[in-house]
Design a protein around this motif. Structure first.
Motif, mmCIF file in Angstrom:
data_model
loop_
_atom_site.group_PDB
_atom_site.id
_atom_site.type_symbol
_atom_site.label_atom_id
_atom_site.label_comp_id
_atom_site.label_asym_id
_atom_site.label_seq_id
_atom_site.Cartn_x
_atom_site.Cartn_y
_atom_site.Cartn_z
ATOM 1 N N ILE A 1 0.856 -1.190 0.000
ATOM 2 C CA ILE A 1 0.000 0.000 0.000
ATOM 3 C C ILE A 1 0.891 1.239 0.000
ATOM 4 N N VAL A 2 0.806 1.988 -1.083
ATOM 5 C CA VAL A 2 1.542 3.250 -1.196
ATOM 6 C C VAL A 2 0.525 4.345 -1.499
ATOM 7 N N PRO A 3 0.137 5.142 -0.522
ATOM 8 C CA PRO A 3 -0.886 6.169 -0.747
ATOM 9 C C PRO A 3 -0.475 7.158 -1.838
ATOM 10 N N LEU A 4 -1.476 7.745 -2.465
ATOM 11 C CA LEU A 4 -1.213 8.769 -3.465
ATOM 12 C C LEU A 4 -0.500 9.955 -2.827
ATOM 13 N N MET A 5 0.507 10.469 -3.528
ATOM 14 C CA MET A 5 1.262 11.602 -2.993
ATOM 15 C C MET A 5 0.404 12.863 -2.974
ATOM 16 N N ILE A 6 0.697 13.716 -2.014
ATOM 17 C CA ILE A 6 0.055 15.028 -1.943
ATOM 18 C C ILE A 6 1.146 16.081 -2.117
ATOM 19 N N GLU A 7 1.076 16.782 -3.216
ATOM 20 C CA GLU A 7 2.054 17.830 -3.472
ATOM 21 C C GLU A 7 1.625 19.125 -2.780
ATOM 22 N N ARG A 8 2.536 20.062 -2.723
ATOM 23 C CA ARG A 8 2.226 21.364 -2.116
ATOM 24 C C ARG A 8 2.675 22.458 -3.066
ATOM 25 N N TYR A 9 1.785 23.425 -3.315
ATOM 26 C CA TYR A 9 2.099 24.526 -4.206
ATOM 27 C C TYR A 9 1.906 25.843 -3.457
ATOM 28 N N PRO A 10 2.768 26.811 -3.714
ATOM 29 C CA PRO A 10 2.679 28.102 -3.011
ATOM 30 C C PRO A 10 1.568 28.974 -3.574
ATOM 31 N N VAL A 11 0.334 28.586 -3.283
ATOM 32 C CA VAL A 11 -0.822 29.322 -3.793
ATOM 33 C C VAL A 11 -1.252 30.358 -2.770
ATOM 34 N N ALA A 12 -1.364 31.597 -3.216
ATOM 35 C CA ALA A 12 -1.800 32.667 -2.320
ATOM 36 C C ALA A 12 -3.318 32.625 -2.179
ATOM 37 N N SER B 1 -8.373 13.667 -6.936
ATOM 38 C CA SER B 1 -9.069 14.956 -6.906
ATOM 39 C C SER B 1 -8.994 15.597 -5.524
ATOM 40 N N ILE B 2 -9.208 14.799 -4.482
ATOM 41 C CA ILE B 2 -9.090 15.334 -3.125
ATOM 42 C C ILE B 2 -7.680 15.877 -2.901
ATOM 43 N N ASN B 3 -6.683 15.111 -3.335
ATOM 44 C CA ASN B 3 -5.297 15.555 -3.145
ATOM 45 C C ASN B 3 -5.004 16.836 -3.920
ATOM 46 N N VAL C 1 -3.350 22.776 -3.072
ATOM 47 C CA VAL C 1 -3.415 24.242 -3.163
ATOM 48 C C VAL C 1 -4.030 24.830 -1.890
ATOM 49 N N ARG C 2 -3.843 24.122 -0.774
ATOM 50 C CA ARG C 2 -4.213 24.587 0.563
ATOM 51 C C ARG C 2 -5.717 24.604 0.808
ATOM 52 N N ARG C 3 -6.494 23.929 -0.033
ATOM 53 C CA ARG C 3 -7.924 23.881 0.199
ATOM 54 C C ARG C 3 -8.267 22.686 1.101
ATOM 55 N N LYS C 4 -9.348 22.832 1.857
ATOM 56 C CA LYS C 4 -9.813 21.801 2.782
ATOM 57 C C LYS C 4 -11.198 21.359 2.301
ATOM 58 N N SER D 1 0.433 14.484 4.190
ATOM 59 C CA SER D 1 1.211 13.255 4.031
ATOM 60 C C SER D 1 0.409 12.257 3.203
ATOM 61 N N PRO D 2 1.113 11.510 2.313
ATOM 62 C CA PRO D 2 2.555 11.464 2.101
ATOM 63 C C PRO D 2 3.013 12.500 1.071
ATOM 64 N N SER D 3 4.237 12.945 1.214
ATOM 65 C CA SER D 3 4.839 13.862 0.257
ATOM 66 C C SER D 3 5.350 13.070 -0.945
ATOM 67 N N PRO D 4 5.690 13.740 -2.042
ATOM 68 C CA PRO D 4 6.287 13.023 -3.174
ATOM 69 C C PRO D 4 7.531 12.224 -2.791
#
Length: 336
Positions: A144-155, A254-256, A261-264, A317-320
């Motif tokens: 089991i390797v969860p889908l990565m969640i990236e992070r972008y500097p979105v204002a 889609s959730i990720n 982009v910092r949305r919940k 988590s998890p990060s790339p």
């Protein structure tokens, strides 16, 4: 130069599974794992020599990338494996489940055949592993390797008067677009609906259905069509209320994409979303898995849009790199 592992990615770059496969390869490269990659638009295309010379070839697999029917897809996959002439490992996506309806049995057979071709199998959630055991083969023990969640500097944009409720990703039955639009019926008509994405092939009627349903109540409705990554991130940051009311999710890019982009986003309480929330607490807003709860959650978020934003210091988590390290270890194990 010979490599221990290569990656064969089949399908259009717009497909979520293909994008996931390419992202995994890029993440591996970022930690120094140099593996050749071949991306083919269809399974009949020529396979580059550098991939054919690898000791192990990894593939991300769903039946819909290999054929118009599960039986045709199984034939194409077996043919591809024979052409490779190398051991393969696979990440299985879109695991069959009862919501597939009449197609389920044929899809189960495809996944059984896919699993029989592989020396190693991964899935993207514990829920997918459960579905695999319940409906495909109880003896399979996938990693089991969860889908990565990236992070972008979105204002975070400045507040605006217009409120919108958005769903992100391709339009297809069960993705929750219609249910989300219908959940706005108690809100003022000025609250608009936005579908960030294009209809999946064969489901163009869903866009027309959304526009007709919105027009009947005088509500603004936009279906953006396909958005490149930068456009998608920009538009996702502008939506007032992000929603992911997918009816049959076993893992969700889609959730990720919202979280990146910092949305919940508002998500129904399901085995998968509870798993995601346990692994990375506070990334989503869980509500009961019914349309009344969805209406209540949307109404609250429309009045409290700040609740749909994650703090800039939040680390999902998890990060790339987490995903890359997990795959690197699995691929070394499977190539022995």
């Amino acid at each position: 130069m010979n490599f221990d592992t290569g990656h064969l990615v089949i399908g259009p770059i717009t497909h979520g599974v293909v994008r996931c496969a390419v992202s995994v390869h890029q993440a591996l490269a970022s930690i120094g794992e140099q593996h050749p990659l071949a991306r083919l638009d269809n399974p009949d295309a020529d396979i580059p020599t550098d991939v054919q010379q690898c000791g192990l070839v990894h593939m991300h697999v769903t039946d819909r990338l290999f054929g118009r029917t599960p039986a045709a897809a199984a034939h194409a996959l077996r043919t591809t494996v024979r052409r490779l002439g190398r051991p393969i490992s696979i990440t299985l996506h879109d695991i069959p489940q009862p919501s597939d309806g009449a197609a389920m049995l044929a899809r189960v057979e495809f996944y059984r055949q896919a699993a029989s071709c592989a020396v190693g199998i991964a899935v993207s959630s514990g829920h997918e592993a459960t579905l695999l055991a319940e409906h495909v083969d109880a003896d399979l023990k996938p990693a089991i390797v969860p889908l990565m969640i990236e992070r972008y500097p979105v204002a975070r944009p400045a507040p605006i008067a217009e409120r919108t409720v958005g769903v992100l990703g391709f339009l297809y039955p069960g993705k929750g677009h219609i249910e989300t639009l219908e959940a706005l019926r108690d809100l003022p008509p000025a609250v608009g609906f936005v579908a960030l994405g294009a209809p999946s092939p064969g489901h163009e009627d869903l866009a027309r259905e959304l526009h007709a349903a919105a027009a009947s109540s005088g509500r603004p409705c936009e279906v953006t069509g396909f958005l490149v990554d930068a456009e998608l991130r920009a538009r996702a940051s502008q939506v007032t209320v992000p929603v992911a009311y997918h009816r049959h999710m076993s893992a969700s890019g889609s959730i990720n994409s919202w979280i990146a982009v910092r949305r919940k986003p508002l998500v129904p309480r399901t085995p998968y979303t509870e798993e995601l929330d346990a692994r990375s607490p506070g990334m989503v807003q869980l509500h009961d898995n019914d349309e009344r709860a969805l209406r209540t959650a949307i109404a609250h978020a429309v009045e409290n849009p700040s609740s749909t934003w994650l703090d800039a210091s939040t680390v999902p988590s998890p990060s790339p790199s987490d995903v890359a390290l997990a795959y690197a270890e699995l691929l070394r194990t499977w190539s022995r």
